[in-house]
Design an enzyme around this catalytic site. Sequence first.
Site, PDB file in Angstrom:
ATOM      1  N   GLY A  21      94.923  -3.588  30.575  1.00  0.00           N
ATOM      2  CA  GLY A  21      95.801  -2.680  30.118  1.00  0.00           C
ATOM      3  C   GLY A  21      96.928  -2.262  31.027  1.00  0.00           C
ATOM      4  N   GLY A  27      96.319  -0.519  24.834  1.00  0.00           N
ATOM      5  CA  GLY A  27      94.996  -0.568  24.449  1.00  0.00           C
ATOM      6  C   GLY A  27      94.477   0.935  23.884  1.00  0.00           C
ATOM      7  N   ASP A  28      93.048   0.919  23.820  1.00  0.00           N
ATOM      8  CA  ASP A  28      92.367   1.941  23.163  1.00  0.00           C
ATOM      9  C   ASP A  28      91.261   2.353  24.239  1.00  0.00           C
ATOM     10  OD1 ASP A  28      90.462   3.311  21.046  1.00  0.00           O
ATOM     11  OD2 ASP A  28      90.540   1.554  19.917  1.00  0.00           O
ATOM     12  N   PHE A  29      90.060   2.696  23.794  1.00  0.00           N
ATOM     13  CA  PHE A  29      89.446   3.430  24.968  1.00  0.00           C
ATOM     14  C   PHE A  29      88.588   2.387  25.801  1.00  0.00           C
ATOM     15  CE2 PHE A  29      89.356   7.117  22.114  1.00  0.00           C
ATOM     16  CZ  PHE A  29      89.444   8.034  22.935  1.00  0.00           C
ATOM     17  N   THR A  30      88.677   2.516  27.168  1.00  0.00           N
ATOM     18  CA  THR A  30      87.771   1.726  27.787  1.00  0.00           C
ATOM     19  C   THR A  30      86.994   2.397  28.929  1.00  0.00           C
ATOM     20  OG1 THR A  30      87.715  -0.438  29.405  1.00  0.00           O
ATOM     21  CG2 THR A  30      89.638   1.112  29.655  1.00  0.00           C
ATOM     22  N   CYS A  46      87.678  -0.726  23.174  1.00  0.00           N
ATOM     23  CA  CYS A  46      88.697  -1.497  22.495  1.00  0.00           C
ATOM     24  C   CYS A  46      88.395  -1.812  21.128  1.00  0.00           C
ATOM     25  CB  CYS A  46      89.136  -2.755  23.118  1.00  0.00           C
ATOM     26  SG  CYS A  46      89.908  -2.571  24.672  1.00  0.00           S
ATOM     27  N   VAL A  75      93.780  -4.840  35.422  1.00  0.00           N
ATOM     28  CA  VAL A  75      92.460  -5.483  34.841  1.00  0.00           C
ATOM     29  C   VAL A  75      91.458  -4.803  35.425  1.00  0.00           C
ATOM     30  CG1 VAL A  75      93.477  -7.690  34.365  1.00  0.00           C
ATOM     31  CG2 VAL A  75      92.536  -7.404  36.574  1.00  0.00           C
ATOM     32  N   ARG A 103      99.190   3.713  28.909  1.00  0.00           N
ATOM     33  CA  ARG A 103      98.590   2.154  29.367  1.00  0.00           C
ATOM     34  C   ARG A 103      98.629   1.548  27.844  1.00  0.00           C
ATOM     35  NH1 ARG A 103      93.866   1.400  27.749  1.00  0.00           N
ATOM     36  NH2 ARG A 103      92.201   2.600  28.486  1.00  0.00           N
TER      37      ARG A 103
END
Length: 219
Positions: free
Chosen positions: A142, A71-74, A171, A154, A69
């Site tokens: 993401g 984006g970065d880390f979440t 993020c 979301v 997906r």
Amino acid sequence: MRMIRFRKKIPYLRYLEMQEKLRKFRRECILFLEHAPIITGGINYNPENLLLGKEFLESQGIQVHFVQRGGDFTAHEPGQLVIYPHVDLKKRNLPIRFYLENLLQSVIDSARTTWGLNLITDSDSPGLYLESNSSKKICSIGVNFKSFFTSHGVAFNLNNDFTAFRCINPCGRNWTDMTSVEKLGLDSGFAKRNQFISFMKANLNSFLGPISKLTHTVI
């Protein structure tokens, strides 16, 4: 299109299996659920934003997984409402940008109607932020668009305790930038959660077309 709310927490890897089956058969639905604590890294993740080692985190009950997906880390954890629309953009002739903008707008409108919250976007950092304090993030996004069929979605912070978020720079930001309905001193109980989901259904319906009655399941 069906909307399904899961009463039990769904393991993240179980969801990944579900999304692949949904994509394979191009079966549209919208899922509302919560996950057990997990940190996920998107295709743009920066290793420096994972603040603790994977093995240590998993020994503490926080899984770490890397996914396809944006984006970065979440992080996902109990008390956070995750909304996963699975939409056939090709069949519906919906541009990706249109889908993303309207997905976020659905959250914005639903949060305003439910809690009187005014949320805004940030062109430099995906997600939704408080209009009154644009450094405070309440909703992450993401999405994957493989084969023009959406997955992921979301994550809206209701009353999660941010235990998993403390282990990352979500993020690329400090975890203290994250906020929730509860942290804002607003009602995050079951009735308000249901009200928010009902408004989300109505708002998603406005740009995705007819959506069937919300289904509750325990699987």
